[in-house]
Design a protein around this motif. Structure first.
Motif, PDB file in Angstrom:
ATOM      1  N   GLY A 118       0.835  -1.190   0.000  1.00 18.39           N
ATOM      2  CA  GLY A 118       0.000   0.000   0.000  1.00 18.39           C
ATOM      3  C   GLY A 118       0.860   1.226   0.000  1.00 18.39           C
ATOM      4  O   GLY A 118       2.046   1.172   0.258  1.00 18.39           O
ATOM      5  N   PRO A 119       0.236   2.369  -0.240  1.00 21.81           N
ATOM      6  CA  PRO A 119       0.977   3.607  -0.361  1.00 21.81           C
ATOM      7  C   PRO A 119       1.761   3.963   0.882  1.00 21.81           C
ATOM      8  O   PRO A 119       2.827   4.523   0.808  1.00 21.81           O
ATOM      9  CB  PRO A 119      -0.093   4.648  -0.660  1.00 21.81           C
ATOM     10  CG  PRO A 119      -1.366   3.928  -0.870  1.00 21.81           C
ATOM     11  CD  PRO A 119      -1.179   2.517  -0.452  1.00 21.81           C
ATOM     12  N   THR A 133      -1.377  -1.672   4.904  1.00 15.87           N
ATOM     13  CA  THR A 133      -2.221  -2.821   4.660  1.00 15.87           C
ATOM     14  C   THR A 133      -1.519  -4.039   5.222  1.00 15.87           C
ATOM     15  O   THR A 133      -0.539  -4.501   4.670  1.00 15.87           O
ATOM     16  CB  THR A 133      -2.476  -3.011   3.150  1.00 15.87           C
ATOM     17  OG1 THR A 133      -2.986  -1.802   2.641  1.00 15.87           O
ATOM     18  CG2 THR A 133      -3.449  -4.123   2.895  1.00 15.87           C
ATOM     19  N   SER A 136      -6.114  -5.062  -2.931  1.00 11.99           N
ATOM     20  CA  SER A 136      -5.497  -3.764  -2.701  1.00 11.99           C
ATOM     21  C   SER A 136      -4.002  -3.901  -2.428  1.00 11.99           C
ATOM     22  O   SER A 136      -3.188  -3.174  -2.990  1.00 11.99           O
ATOM     23  CB  SER A 136      -6.194  -3.069  -1.535  1.00 11.99           C
ATOM     24  OG  SER A 136      -5.518  -1.891  -1.208  1.00 11.99           O
ATOM     25  N   ASN A 194      -1.395  -2.433  -5.214  1.00  9.57           N
ATOM     26  CA  ASN A 194      -0.600  -1.279  -4.777  1.00  9.57           C
ATOM     27  C   ASN A 194       0.874  -1.625  -4.758  1.00  9.57           C
ATOM     28  O   ASN A 194       1.701  -0.845  -5.214  1.00  9.57           O
ATOM     29  CB  ASN A 194      -1.045  -0.783  -3.401  1.00  9.57           C
ATOM     30  CG  ASN A 194      -2.372  -0.070  -3.452  1.00  9.57           C
ATOM     31  OD1 ASN A 194      -2.776   0.421  -4.489  1.00  9.57           O
ATOM     32  ND2 ASN A 194      -3.064  -0.037  -2.331  1.00  9.57           N
ATOM     33  N   GLU A 230       2.067  -1.968  -8.414  1.00 11.27           N
ATOM     34  CA  GLU A 230       2.257  -0.690  -9.102  1.00 11.27           C
ATOM     35  C   GLU A 230       3.576  -0.062  -8.704  1.00 11.27           C
ATOM     36  O   GLU A 230       4.332   0.401  -9.544  1.00 11.27           O
ATOM     37  CB  GLU A 230       1.114   0.269  -8.782  1.00 11.27           C
ATOM     38  CG  GLU A 230      -0.184  -0.086  -9.451  1.00 11.27           C
ATOM     39  CD  GLU A 230      -1.337   0.781  -8.987  1.00 11.27           C
ATOM     40  OE1 GLU A 230      -1.080   1.820  -8.351  1.00 11.27           O
ATOM     41  OE2 GLU A 230      -2.481   0.406  -9.256  1.00 11.27           O
TER      42      GLU A 230
END
Length: 165
Positions: free
Chosen positions: A18-19, A23, A64, A68, A71
């Motif tokens: 996650g960013p 998470t 998610s 994420n 990416e």
């Protein structure tokens, strides 16, 4: 309660989940997520991995975390590099540019053939750097414009060449 694990897959590489890394996955969820991370690492498009997770009913939290992390990883790993297959596709369009086909025509051809946007931008961005390095000075441009006008008025090219001598 199981202890949350930060995304470690089979090759022991850490993934940012996650960013902000917020998470957290359980061991079981991480095992499921590692399957999809491997798909991303092998170059399977993120949309295809998303579809696979959806059809297999993966939890939204796993989706998610995987996408994420994927990416971030893909951006760091690939950047603007093209794969071998993408390079092969791009070479066709680069040849068109070398043959002086206008970039807009090449872009149209690529779009009509469904070429990936990554390849389109790679080919056309290169064409900007390949553009004719012979730029004219102001004086040369003034002289050339006179002959361009003659051509525009349909004076035969041979006559314009003769006038230039």
């Amino acid at each position: 309660a199981e202890e949350p694990v930060r995304g470690v897959d089979g090759d022991n590489s850490l993934h940012s989940l996650g960013p902000k890394g917020d998470t957290d996955l359980t061991t079981e969820e991480d095992a499921t997520a590692s399957k999809y991370r491997r798909m991303l690492n092998m170059g399977v498009p993120a949309d295809a991995v998303m579809h696979k997770m959806t059809t297999e009913g993966a939890d939204a939290k796993i989706v998610s975390a995987v996408l994420n992390a994927g990416e971030i990883e893909l951006n760091e790993k690939n950047g603007d590099e093209l794969t071998e297959a993408e390079e092969e596709t791009a070479s066709t369009y680069r040849r068109m540019l070398k043959m002086r086909v206008p970039p807009d025509a090449v872009r149209h051809k690529m779009k009509s053939e469904g070429v990936d946007e990554k390849i389109v931008s790679a080919v056309l961005d290169e064409s900007k750097s390949m553009e004719d390095p012979k730029t004219l000075s102001e004086e040369e441009e003034r002289i050339a414009s006179k002959y361009r006008r003659m051509l525009k008025m349909r004076v035969p090219p041979e006559a314009v060449r003769h006038k230039m001598k």
